[in-house]
Design an enzyme around this catalytic site. Structure first.
Site, PDB file in Angstrom:
ATOM      1  CB  SER A   1      -0.878   0.352   1.349  1.00 20.73           C
ATOM      2  OG  SER A   1      -0.757   1.293   1.614  1.00 20.73           O
ATOM      3  CE  LYS A   2      -1.991   5.006  -4.766  1.00 22.96           C
ATOM      4  NZ  LYS A   2      -2.626   5.720  -5.059  1.00 22.96           N
ATOM      5  NE  ARG A   3      -4.139   3.527   4.801  1.00 22.73           N
ATOM      6  CZ  ARG A   3      -5.007   4.473   4.709  1.00 22.73           C
ATOM      7  NH1 ARG A   3      -3.414   5.862   5.360  1.00 22.73           N
ATOM      8  NH2 ARG A   3      -5.356   4.250   4.942  1.00 22.73           N
TER       9      ARG A   3
END
Length: 717
Positions: free
Chosen positions: A412-414
């Site tokens: 994920s981008k996180r």
RNA sequence: GGCCCCAUCGUCUAGUCUGGUCCAGGACACCAGGUUUUCAUCCUGGUAACGGGGGUUCGAAUCCCCCUGGGGUCACCA
């Protein structure tokens, strides 16, 4: 029919146990309509065991015009089972053996093969327009496979809320491959799902187009785009656009009206707060929340309230007792009503929900195959319900497994925030670091981000922070991989392998793993799509990238590196100037990415007088044996001063000649030079190393080295 | 938590449908050795997996059941 015995004859004696009688396939005698896939008949006739053989014994008449299937025969009605029995001995007519390599649960309803006429009728019924013509001018399709190939229209439908994620890129790649595989009848289209007005942005949409174009995933229809090499992508040859959903509101409005009239949709007046309360209560009572219409709902009255501009959403009435989804990679899945309550199809702001827009647009754009991430699997029954309400066909679905991090969590981008945050904590950075441009990140915001695991910084700020801290963030989005210097073809190759494989061997017995997009388009099939979530292995990607870089011609590598540097590191170009081609030749074999290619030639970037000598290298190469290395340097200086053409081959020759003449091993000569020029014992080939620094540079570096280390000479070892 | 999906070396995977040719093959990573003026490249070799338990069968990685584990999803986001 003696197949079984034939096989057993080949086996060692202890295995030659005859098979039991019931292994022999049953035969279903059926009459079928023309154009219907026999695998489907097997299902329709209630014999979904693959080992059953369907024997065609006649043709069912009058089943050509089912409007629900766009004029194609309805497979469910297209077969009449005539009987089941053991295969008759002598009859060889029209038999089709069970040759599909599919497990039972994957027995799937394949679309009947549409004829050109079918497609004409279908397209008219949808748009009232002529059907899509082939992209290329009409050409004779080769007999056999080509003529049997059904039309394939796939789409990639990102929402423009950020950069293109690798998972999305893989989905797009497979969609593209499927369309290309179908030849001139295949189309790959791009649609921007921007109905979330708060999170969508034009810039993000633009970024996604760029990422796709960079990867070479060309779309036939969709937003117009001009690539860096001047090709035009997108457009609307069939007149099915526009391709931004916010520009299609009129279309949706008409359909809302239609559903409202027929009572299949209804207004619902609960506020978001009401809904939250209802959900909480359901949770307290430990039951699955399902929206149900309020007691005493009155459709006419509700419509009236809606028309008087009372705030409301529109919901679809869903009454199906079960909805069956047939998925190309997962098989048949039966969903029961708790998956699909009366869901919202128009939001309070008047925009359609994703569910509504996706179904409508796929139909209107003639999409035949929906390939998307697994996170949509549970949405599919809703989409099927909507299709049934609107009288649409159901496309072929294929849900791809997610791409995971090495720790198994969803990529994920996180993860980028996570990495940066961890680095800050580890280095005890509590305020925006000084290397950051003033005001780039607000101190309060920074503190908040540091404390909140779920908080995300805008990507430019995150990037700036990483630069200031000399941190490499994990690559998650296509843009990240581009910046890190991966080749687009390599990324596509690796991504394709992450969830699919061609299942073929090379001549040397190794698995076929390296292929380009053309081969992917040729070989791709859902049957070989892996169901398990795959975790992203950067080491393997790196290895692929390195070998692809090594395989390039010197010219191609130089061009690719230059293009990358222009975009990501212009300083490198100015520093190297006309030495760039030489640097490229030295770097290529040592580069894993275009970004780290500069590392092996970094010594050539230092100012002449700034070489830092590595103490261990000095000890080992210069000081040993009474400073014999330093003595060699003194002699080499004279030799090199006499070399006219200061280029790798001549320099290598000069050094070799010197070593030979003095009866020294190359190591004794090359290593002192390396230390003098680079400060350490590691560099590209000696000729390249010397040429990169240039004659003046070489001589001055030798001088400085001799000067600094003169004391070692003659000293006791 | 309900529901859905999934399960072979550290990782990506072949093999599973059609059980026996699999004491499980390949790639990446790792380890050891070799070539080379260093590095990189290249070559040779090696370590390493069928999640657990039942069942069916002469025979199970493969078929069936249960368990466990992982992931997804439960919005007026997409």
């Amino acid at each position: 029919m003696d197949l079984v015995d034939d096989i057993n004859l080949e086996r060692p004696a202890h295995r030659a146990v005859p098979r039991v009688r019931d292994q022999i396939p049953h035969v279903v005698h059926a009459r079928v309509a023309r154009g219907v896939d026999l695998d489907h008949v097997r299902v329709a006739a209630g014999h979904d065991r693959l080992r059953h053989v369907v024997r065609v014994v006649g043709v069912v008449q009058g089943l050509g015009e089912d409007p629900g299937h766009g004029g194609l025969p309805d497979p469910a009605r297209a077969a009449e089972q005539v009987g089941v029995g053991d295969p008759p001995r002598r009859d060889r007519v029209l038999q089709r053996p069970c040759d599909r390599r599919l497990p039972d649960h994957l027995v799937k309803i394949r679309r009947p093969i549409p004829t050109r006429q079918d497609r004409v009728a279908h397209a008219r019924s949808v748009r009232g327009r002529p059907p899509p013509g082939p992209r290329a001018p009409a050409r004779r399709t080769p007999r056999g496979i080509g003529s049997l190939m059904p039309q394939v229209i796939t789409r990639f439908a990102p929402s423009p809320t950020g950069h293109l994620h690798v998972g999305g890129a893989r989905t797009a790649l497979f969609c593209w491959a499927l369309a290309r595989q179908a030849g001139p009848d295949g189309r790959f289209l791009l649609r921007v799902e921007d109905t979330d007005r708060a999170r969508s942005s034009k810039a993000a949409a633009r970024g996604i187009l760029e990422d796709l174009a960079w990867l070479g995933i060309d779309w036939d229809e969709g937003p117009a785009f001009t690539t860096e090499d001047g090709r035009t992508l997108g457009g609307d040859p069939r007149g099915v656009g526009p391709f931004f959903q916010t520009q299609r509101l009129e279309i949706y409005e008409k359909l809302f009206e239609q559903l409202l009239e027929s009572g299949q949709a209804y207004p619902s007046f609960e506020t978001p707060e009401d809904m939250a309360a209802m959900r909480e209560q359901a949770e307290r009572e430990k039951r699955t929340f399902r929206y149900t219409q309020p007691e005493g709902y009155d459709h006419a009255r509700a419509l009236e309230r809606m028309r008087s501009a009372e705030a409301c959403v529109l919901r679809l009435r869903v009454a199906q007792p079960e909805i069956v989804v047939t998925d190309e990679v997962r098989g048949r899945i039966v969903f029961t009503p708790e998956h699909y309550d009366d869901f919202v199809i128009r939001k309070g702001d008047g925009f359609p929900t994703y569910h509504f827009a996706v179904v409508v647009d796929d139909e209107l754009m003639g999409v035949t195959h929906v390939v998307r991430g697994e996170e949509h699997l549970n949405n599919t029954p809703k989409h099927v319900a909507l299709q049934q309400a609107l009288g649409y066909r159901t496309p072929t679905y294929a849900h791809l497994s997610l791409i995971a991090n090495p720790d198994g969590s969803k990529m994920s981008k996180r993860d980028k925030d996570k990495a940066a945050r961890a680095a800050c904590h580890e280095r005890k950075v509590g305020t925006p670091p000084p290397g950051l441009a003033a005001g780039a990140i607000d101190a309060a915001r920074f503190a908040e981000w540091l404390g909140d695991k779920k908080s995300q910084l805008p990507s430019d700020q995150l990037q700036a922070l990483a630069r200031a801290m000399h941190l490499t963030l994990p690559e998650i989005e296509v843009e990240d991989f581009r910046r890190s210097g991966y080749l687009p073809e390599t990324l596509c190759n690796y991504l394709a392998l992450l969830g699919w494989n061609p299942g073929e061997k090379n001549d040397d017995g190794t698995d076929l793993e390296r292929f380009d997009k053309a081969a992917l388009a040729q070989k791709f099939a859902f049957e070989r799509v892996i169901k398990k979530a795959a975790s992203f292995d950067r080491a393997k990607l790196l290895a692929f990238n390195q070998s692809d870089i090594a395989a390039m011609t010197a010219e191609a590598f130089e061009a690719a590196w230059r293009a990358w540097a222009e975009r990501e590191n212009p300083g490198l170009l100015t520093a190297l100037a006309d030495r760039f081609p030489l640097a490229a030749r030295a770097a290529q074999i040592r580069a894993r990415t275009l970004a780290d290619a500069a590392e092996p030639i970094a010594f050539a970037l230092h100012p002449q007088g700034a070489v830092e000598f590595d103490a261990k290298a000095v000890q080992k190469v210069l000081a040993k044996n009474g400073g014999e290395g330093v003595a060699v340097l003194r002699e080499m200086r004279v030799v090199l001063a006499g070399v006219e053409a200061f280029e790798p081959v001549a320099l290598d020759a000069a050094v070799h000649a010197f070593a030979e003449g003095r009866g020294l091993g190359m190591g004794k000569v090359a290593q002192p030079l390396r230390v003098a020029i680079t400060g350490g014992t590691v560099s590209p080939g000696l000729g390249e190393t010397l040429a990169l620094v240039g004659k003046a540079g070489v001589l001055s570096r030798i001088d400085r080295c001799v000067e600094v280390h003169a004391g070692l000479e003659g000293a006791e070892a």
